[in-house]
Scaffold this motif. Structure first.
Motif, short mmCIF file in Angstrom:
data_model
loop_
_atom_site.label_atom_id
_atom_site.label_comp_id
_atom_site.label_asym_id
_atom_site.label_seq_id
_atom_site.Cartn_x
_atom_site.Cartn_y
_atom_site.Cartn_z
N LYS A 1 18.91 71.41 37.31
CA LYS A 1 19.59 70.43 38.17
C LYS A 1 21.09 70.62 38.14
O LYS A 1 21.77 70.58 39.17
CB LYS A 1 19.22 69.02 37.72
CG LYS A 1 17.83 68.58 38.13
CD LYS A 1 17.56 67.16 37.66
CE LYS A 1 16.17 66.69 38.05
NZ LYS A 1 15.90 65.33 37.56
N ILE A 2 21.64 70.84 36.94
CA ILE A 2 23.09 71.05 36.81
C ILE A 2 23.50 72.29 37.58
O ILE A 2 24.49 72.29 38.32
CB ILE A 2 23.48 71.16 35.32
CG1 ILE A 2 23.31 69.80 34.64
CG2 ILE A 2 24.91 71.66 35.16
CD1 ILE A 2 23.40 69.86 33.12
N ALA B 1 21.92 73.71 40.11
CA ALA B 1 21.76 73.48 41.55
C ALA B 1 22.91 72.63 42.09
O ALA B 1 23.44 72.90 43.18
CB ALA B 1 20.43 72.80 41.82
N ASN B 2 23.30 71.62 41.33
CA ASN B 2 24.43 70.79 41.78
C ASN B 2 25.71 71.61 41.85
O ASN B 2 26.50 71.48 42.80
CB ASN B 2 24.62 69.60 40.84
CG ASN B 2 23.57 68.53 41.05
OD1 ASN B 2 22.94 68.47 42.10
ND2 ASN B 2 23.33 67.71 40.04
N GLY B 3 25.93 72.47 40.83
CA GLY B 3 27.12 73.32 40.85
C GLY B 3 27.10 74.26 42.04
O GLY B 3 28.12 74.45 42.71
N ASP B 4 25.94 74.85 42.33
CA ASP B 4 25.82 75.73 43.48
C ASP B 4 26.08 74.97 44.78
O ASP B 4 26.73 75.49 45.69
CB ASP B 4 24.42 76.36 43.53
CG ASP B 4 24.20 77.36 42.40
OD1 ASP B 4 25.19 77.76 41.76
OD2 ASP B 4 23.03 77.72 42.16
N ALA B 5 25.57 73.74 44.87
CA ALA B 5 25.77 72.94 46.07
C ALA B 5 27.25 72.65 46.29
O ALA B 5 27.75 72.70 47.42
CB ALA B 5 24.97 71.65 45.97
N VAL B 6 27.97 72.36 45.21
CA VAL B 6 29.41 72.09 45.33
C VAL B 6 30.14 73.34 45.79
O VAL B 6 31.00 73.28 46.68
CB VAL B 6 29.97 71.57 43.98
CG1 VAL B 6 31.50 71.55 43.99
CG2 VAL B 6 29.42 70.20 43.66
#
Length: 148
Positions: A108-109, A111-116
């Motif tokens: 999750k961390i 994926a969130n970093g990639d999304a940002v």
């Protein structure tokens, strides 16, 4: 044998030829010996064949018994493994759940970093994230240039 008899009958006019019985008796005795030898050979062959068949059947029986023994042993091993899994399953499940939760949190961390990163890459000049519709349109145009 018939040819011999014909010759004997044809030659009976000659006094020097022995009687038919003297000629036929040795031939019949020889014929009996040949038949007995043939019968003995056939019996010998049948005996050997029967013995070989019995040995093959014995070997097949031994192989079948060995296979059955292995099947029984494998069934026993599978049962033992099932018991081990069932008894150790609860403890293993708790440990695996902890590992799974940690991996899920890391994913999750990430994926969130990639999304940002992706969102920042696709910001327009006003520093706002580009709408999906606009992003898809620009992507489609960009892909046309790549394929040409």
């Amino acid at each position: 044998m018939k040819a011999t008899l014909r010759r004997v009958h044809a030659a009976q006019k000659d006094d020097e030829i022995p009687p038919n019985e003297a000629i036929i008796a040795p031939l019949e005795a020889e014929l009996k010996l040949v038949r007995m030898n043939d019968d003995n050979r056939a019996l010998d062959h049948l005996s050997k064949s029967k013995e070989a068949s019995l040995l093959d059947a014995e070997r097949s029986g031994e192989i079948s018994m060995a296979k059955a023994s292995w099947v029984e042993r494998l069934t026993q091993i599978v049962g033992e493994l099932e018991e081990a899994v069932m008894s150790g399953g609860a403890a293993a499940n708790v440990e695996e759940k902890k590992i799974f939760d940690c991996e899920l949190a890391r994913a999750k961390i990430s994926a969130n970093g990639d999304a940002v990163v992706i969102a920042n890459y696709w910001k327009d000049t006003d520093k706002k994230v580009m709408p999906v519709k606009q992003w898809l349109e620009e992507r489609r145009v960009f892909q046309k240039y790549i394929t040409i």
